[in-house]
Design a protein around this motif. Sequence first.
Motif, PDB file in Angstrom:
ATOM      1  N   ASP A   6     108.134-108.940  10.683  1.00 52.97           N
ATOM      2  CA  ASP A   6     108.884-107.701  10.517  1.00 52.97           C
ATOM      3  C   ASP A   6     109.355-107.259  11.896  1.00 52.97           C
ATOM      4  O   ASP A   6     108.717-107.579  12.901  1.00 52.97           O
ATOM      5  N   ASP A   7     110.476-106.525  11.939  1.00 53.16           N
ATOM      6  CA  ASP A   7     111.000-106.084  13.238  1.00 53.16           C
ATOM      7  C   ASP A   7     110.634-104.642  13.569  1.00 53.16           C
ATOM      8  O   ASP A   7     111.003-104.137  14.618  1.00 53.16           O
ATOM      9  N   SER A   8     109.893-103.988  12.697  1.00 56.40           N
ATOM     10  CA  SER A   8     109.479-102.608  12.939  1.00 56.40           C
ATOM     11  C   SER A   8     108.057-102.578  13.507  1.00 56.40           C
ATOM     12  O   SER A   8     107.137-103.133  12.903  1.00 56.40           O
ATOM     13  N   ARG A   9     107.909-101.933  14.640  1.00 53.63           N
ATOM     14  CA  ARG A   9     106.578-101.833  15.248  1.00 53.63           C
ATOM     15  C   ARG A   9     105.615-101.103  14.318  1.00 53.63           C
ATOM     16  O   ARG A   9     104.452-101.475  14.195  1.00 53.63           O
ATOM     17  N   CYS A  10     106.110-100.083  13.620  1.00 50.39           N
ATOM     18  CA  CYS A  10     105.281 -99.349  12.669  1.00 50.39           C
ATOM     19  C   CYS A  10     104.797-100.283  11.552  1.00 50.39           C
ATOM     20  O   CYS A  10     103.621-100.245  11.166  1.00 50.39           O
ATOM     21  N   CYS A  11     105.689-101.117  11.031  1.00 52.36           N
ATOM     22  CA  CYS A  11     105.303-102.066   9.975  1.00 52.36           C
ATOM     23  C   CYS A  11     104.286-103.074  10.492  1.00 52.36           C
ATOM     24  O   CYS A  11     103.302-103.382   9.803  1.00 52.36           O
ATOM     25  N   ILE A  12     104.505-103.588  11.693  1.00 48.62           N
ATOM     26  CA  ILE A  12     103.578-104.567  12.266  1.00 48.62           C
ATOM     27  C   ILE A  12     102.183-103.961  12.407  1.00 48.62           C
ATOM     28  O   ILE A  12     101.178-104.586  12.040  1.00 48.62           O
ATOM     29  N   GLU A  13     102.103-102.752  12.918  1.00 51.98           N
ATOM     30  CA  GLU A  13     100.802-102.080  13.052  1.00 51.98           C
ATOM     31  C   GLU A  13     100.155-101.874  11.687  1.00 51.98           C
ATOM     32  O   GLU A  13      98.946-102.063  11.530  1.00 51.98           O
ATOM     33  N   THR A  14     100.959-101.520  10.690  1.00 59.41           N
ATOM     34  CA  THR A  14     100.448-101.322   9.333  1.00 59.41           C
ATOM     35  C   THR A  14      99.932-102.633   8.743  1.00 59.41           C
ATOM     36  O   THR A  14      98.862-102.675   8.139  1.00 59.41           O
ATOM     37  N   ILE A  15     100.698-103.715   8.908  1.00 53.58           N
ATOM     38  CA  ILE A  15     100.279-105.025   8.401  1.00 53.58           C
ATOM     39  C   ILE A  15      98.926-105.409   9.021  1.00 53.58           C
ATOM     40  O   ILE A  15      98.006-105.822   8.308  1.00 53.58           O
ATOM     41  N   LYS A  16      98.819-105.266  10.325  1.00 48.62           N
ATOM     42  CA  LYS A  16      97.560-105.625  10.999  1.00 48.62           C
ATOM     43  C   LYS A  16      96.389-104.811  10.463  1.00 48.62           C
ATOM     44  O   LYS A  16      95.283-105.340  10.303  1.00 48.62           O
ATOM     45  N   ARG A  17      96.615-103.541  10.183  1.00 46.07           N
ATOM     46  CA  ARG A  17      95.547-102.697   9.612  1.00 46.07           C
ATOM     47  C   ARG A  17      95.238-103.091   8.171  1.00 46.07           C
ATOM     48  O   ARG A  17      94.099-102.993   7.727  1.00 46.07           O
ATOM     49  N   GLU A  77     106.190-114.635   4.971  1.00 47.63           N
ATOM     50  CA  GLU A  77     106.719-113.397   4.393  1.00 47.63           C
ATOM     51  C   GLU A  77     107.648-112.753   5.417  1.00 47.63           C
ATOM     52  O   GLU A  77     107.203-112.263   6.449  1.00 47.63           O
ATOM     53  N   LEU A  78     108.948-112.766   5.108  1.00 43.35           N
ATOM     54  CA  LEU A  78     109.953-112.138   5.965  1.00 43.35           C
ATOM     55  C   LEU A  78     110.218-110.724   5.475  1.00 43.35           C
ATOM     56  O   LEU A  78     110.215-110.472   4.271  1.00 43.35           O
ATOM     57  N   PHE A  79     110.489-109.809   6.408  1.00 48.46           N
ATOM     58  CA  PHE A  79     110.684-108.390   6.094  1.00 48.46           C
ATOM     59  C   PHE A  79     109.418-107.872   5.400  1.00 48.46           C
ATOM     60  O   PHE A  79     109.450-107.299   4.325  1.00 48.46           O
ATOM     61  N   ALA A  80     108.288-108.086   6.037  1.00 51.00           N
ATOM     62  CA  ALA A  80     106.979-107.921   5.412  1.00 51.00           C
ATOM     63  C   ALA A  80     106.606-106.478   5.082  1.00 51.00           C
ATOM     64  O   ALA A  80     105.778-106.258   4.198  1.00 51.00           O
ATOM     65  N   GLY A  81     107.159-105.491   5.769  1.00 53.31           N
ATOM     66  CA  GLY A  81     106.852-104.090   5.448  1.00 53.31           C
ATOM     67  C   GLY A  81     105.380-103.777   5.582  1.00 53.31           C
ATOM     68  O   GLY A  81     104.837-103.747   6.673  1.00 53.31           O
ATOM     69  N   SER A  82     104.696-103.596   4.462  1.00 53.25           N
ATOM     70  CA  SER A  82     103.255-103.311   4.469  1.00 53.25           C
ATOM     71  C   SER A  82     102.426-104.583   4.505  1.00 53.25           C
ATOM     72  O   SER A  82     101.224-104.532   4.748  1.00 53.25           O
ATOM     73  N   GLY A  83     103.060-105.731   4.209  1.00 54.32           N
ATOM     74  CA  GLY A  83     102.334-106.992   4.130  1.00 54.32           C
ATOM     75  C   GLY A  83     101.727-107.247   2.766  1.00 54.32           C
ATOM     76  O   GLY A  83     101.004-108.220   2.564  1.00 54.32           O
ATOM     77  N   ALA A  84     102.024-106.388   1.792  1.00 55.53           N
ATOM     78  CA  ALA A  84     101.387-106.482   0.475  1.00 55.53           C
ATOM     79  C   ALA A  84     101.605-107.828  -0.211  1.00 55.53           C
ATOM     80  O   ALA A  84     100.674-108.373  -0.816  1.00 55.53           O
ATOM     81  N   PRO A 125     103.664 -98.347   5.396  1.00 54.92           N
ATOM     82  CA  PRO A 125     104.067 -97.861   6.721  1.00 54.92           C
ATOM     83  C   PRO A 125     104.631 -96.447   6.585  1.00 54.92           C
ATOM     84  O   PRO A 125     105.207 -96.098   5.555  1.00 54.92           O
ATOM     85  N   ARG A 126     104.472 -95.663   7.611  1.00 57.78           N
ATOM     86  CA  ARG A 126     104.995 -94.286   7.580  1.00 57.78           C
ATOM     87  C   ARG A 126     106.435 -94.284   8.088  1.00 57.78           C
ATOM     88  O   ARG A 126     106.711 -93.859   9.206  1.00 57.78           O
ATOM     89  N   ILE A 127     107.309 -94.801   7.234  1.00 58.51           N
ATOM     90  CA  ILE A 127     108.737 -94.865   7.552  1.00 58.51           C
ATOM     91  C   ILE A 127     109.492 -94.244   6.383  1.00 58.51           C
ATOM     92  O   ILE A 127     109.395 -94.728   5.252  1.00 58.51           O
TER      93      ILE A 127
END
Length: 186
Positions: free
Chosen positions: A71-82, A47-54, A16-18
């Motif tokens: 994850d509670d970050s919209r940026c992380c959620i979008e990254t995980i989905k990608r 997976e809690l606090f998933a970040g990138s989902g790795a 994620p770009r954070i």
Amino acid sequence: MRITTGLLKGKRIFPPRIRGLRLTEEKVRKAVFDILGDYVRDATVLELFAGSGALGIEALSRGAKKVFFVDDSRCCIETIKRNIPPEVKERSEVFSGDWLKAVDYLARRGEKFNLIILDPPYKKNLVVLVLKKLQQCCILLEAGAIIVAEHHRDETLEDIFLDRLRRVSQKRYGDTAVSVLKFCFR
């Protein structure tokens, strides 16, 4: 970052770009899954606090039946989905929001987990809070469930080892400690 083993070996995982987000290093991720071995195969994983989902994607690559990413970050959620490859998308579910609300929601939904992976921000005492909540909310956990907690090496987990969690192993990798715990019903 790349997936280390299994069906998706070599697939790239984008961060994620954070600014300041700490991601699990590839060598630590590989070590965690080497410890778990075949336990991941056919497991239902949270997976809690998933970040990138790795970590969850690594579990899918190694044969997990289903992985829930939180994850509670919209940026992380979008990254995980990608990051979730199409060949395992049907075995994944992504939740945007606070970990506590997600745990309560999943418990109400009747979900049960064999494996829970958590990697909260360091030095905020979150790992202890999550483990205490998981002990209280034991309807989420299958008998013998494994919890993998990544935390700062200075964060002690001793005060949460009540009668339901037993540490199976703990390894250190620089400032990172990885504790593997087993949930025991009493």
